[in-house]
Design a protein around this motif. Structure first.
Motif, mmCIF file in Angstrom:
data_model
loop_
_atom_site.group_PDB
_atom_site.id
_atom_site.type_symbol
_atom_site.label_atom_id
_atom_site.label_comp_id
_atom_site.label_asym_id
_atom_site.label_seq_id
_atom_site.Cartn_x
_atom_site.Cartn_y
_atom_site.Cartn_z
ATOM 1 N N THR A 41 0.873 -1.175 0.000
ATOM 2 C CA THR A 41 0.000 0.000 0.000
ATOM 3 C C THR A 41 0.905 1.219 0.000
ATOM 4 O OG1 THR A 41 -1.677 -1.180 1.274
ATOM 5 C CG2 THR A 41 -1.845 1.225 1.207
ATOM 6 N N THR A 68 -3.137 -7.754 -8.895
ATOM 7 C CA THR A 68 -4.115 -6.673 -9.009
ATOM 8 C C THR A 68 -3.580 -5.361 -8.451
ATOM 9 O OG1 THR A 68 -5.119 -7.181 -6.868
ATOM 10 C CG2 THR A 68 -6.097 -8.248 -8.810
ATOM 11 N N ARG A 69 -4.208 -4.282 -8.912
ATOM 12 C CA ARG A 69 -3.969 -2.935 -8.371
ATOM 13 C C ARG A 69 -5.323 -2.372 -7.964
ATOM 14 N NH1 ARG A 69 -2.728 0.827 -12.705
ATOM 15 N NH2 ARG A 69 -4.866 1.527 -12.492
ATOM 16 N N THR A 70 -5.400 -1.872 -6.737
ATOM 17 C CA THR A 70 -6.608 -1.199 -6.271
ATOM 18 C C THR A 70 -6.249 0.254 -6.024
ATOM 19 O OG1 THR A 70 -7.343 -3.245 -5.212
ATOM 20 C CG2 THR A 70 -8.450 -1.208 -4.561
ATOM 21 N N ASP A 71 -6.864 1.152 -6.779
ATOM 22 C CA ASP A 71 -6.606 2.581 -6.616
ATOM 23 C C ASP A 71 -7.304 3.100 -5.361
ATOM 24 O OD1 ASP A 71 -5.077 2.666 -8.968
ATOM 25 O OD2 ASP A 71 -6.845 3.065 -10.196
ATOM 26 N N GLY A 74 -10.963 2.926 -5.076
ATOM 27 C CA GLY A 74 -11.586 1.612 -5.076
ATOM 28 C C GLY A 74 -11.602 0.912 -6.425
ATOM 29 N N THR A 75 -11.153 1.593 -7.479
ATOM 30 C CA THR A 75 -11.092 0.977 -8.802
ATOM 31 C C THR A 75 -10.054 -0.137 -8.807
ATOM 32 O OG1 THR A 75 -11.685 3.074 -9.845
ATOM 33 C CG2 THR A 75 -10.669 1.394 -11.262
ATOM 34 N N VAL A 76 -10.474 -1.327 -9.237
ATOM 35 C CA VAL A 76 -9.574 -2.479 -9.259
ATOM 36 C C VAL A 76 -9.175 -2.781 -10.702
ATOM 37 C CG1 VAL A 76 -9.321 -4.946 -8.754
ATOM 38 C CG2 VAL A 76 -10.624 -3.466 -7.196
ATOM 39 N N THR A 77 -7.873 -2.899 -10.927
ATOM 40 C CA THR A 77 -7.327 -3.329 -12.212
ATOM 41 C C THR A 77 -6.697 -4.699 -12.000
ATOM 42 O OG1 THR A 77 -6.845 -1.058 -12.867
ATOM 43 C CG2 THR A 77 -5.682 -2.810 -14.062
ATOM 44 N N THR A 78 -7.156 -5.695 -12.740
ATOM 45 C CA THR A 78 -6.578 -7.029 -12.649
ATOM 46 C C THR A 78 -5.614 -7.197 -13.807
ATOM 47 O OG1 THR A 78 -8.570 -7.897 -11.589
ATOM 48 C CG2 THR A 78 -7.074 -9.512 -12.604
ATOM 49 N N THR A 102 -2.679 3.575 -3.191
ATOM 50 C CA THR A 102 -2.784 2.492 -4.170
ATOM 51 C C THR A 102 -2.288 1.196 -3.529
ATOM 52 O OG1 THR A 102 -2.452 4.000 -6.022
ATOM 53 C CG2 THR A 102 -2.005 1.664 -6.437
ATOM 54 N N THR A 105 -1.363 -6.116 -5.124
ATOM 55 C CA THR A 105 -1.488 -7.401 -4.447
ATOM 56 C C THR A 105 -1.143 -8.542 -5.396
ATOM 57 O OG1 THR A 105 -3.323 -6.488 -3.149
ATOM 58 C CG2 THR A 105 -3.026 -8.878 -3.086
#
Length: 127
Positions: A41, A68-71, A74-78, A102, A105
């Motif tokens: 984080t 994954t990335r969580t902005d 709350g926007t999640v990019t896999t 950000t 994970t």
């Protein structure tokens, strides 16, 4: 005592970026549910720069990975999920900027029967 860095003309110079290395330690599991292998984080008030994502496992034919990335909003990019990676690999991620908050994970799972030993690392900098 900490002194701010200045140029020869006395102009403040941006401080150097601090190195970051994140891992959750070795994952040893036969679970078919994802386990967190590395998580980062980005510190509040900082900008992160991911340089490398590393994936290693002893049973590459059954281990599946998710990245994954969580902005902060709350926007999640896999980047990928349920991916078999056949050999230890380090992915380079040059020239990216991650806003504070950000979350990156890396997770891994087995097939539910075979025990795997997996490691993952996220390296980068924060400034």
């Amino acid at each position: 005592m900490v002194f701010p860095m200045t140029s020869s003309t006395g102009t403040p110079v941006a401080s150097a970026a601090a190195p970051v290395t994140k891992t959750s330690g070795r994952i040893s599991t036969a679970s078919a549910s994802y386990q967190t292998a590395a998580i980062w984080t980005v510190t509040a008030g900082k900008v992160g720069n991911l340089t490398t994502a590393v994936f290693m496992v002893d049973q590459s034919t059954v281990a599946q990975w998710e990245f994954t990335r969580t902005d902060a909003d709350g926007t999640v990019t896999t980047y990928f999920t349920d991916r078999l990676i056949q050999a230890a690999i380090a992915f380079a991620w040059p020239d990216n900027q991650l806003a504070s908050g950000t979350i990156l994970t890396i997770r891994v799972k087995s097939d539910g029967a075979t025990t795997i030993a997996a490691d993952a690392f996220l390296t980068g900098t924060e400034k």
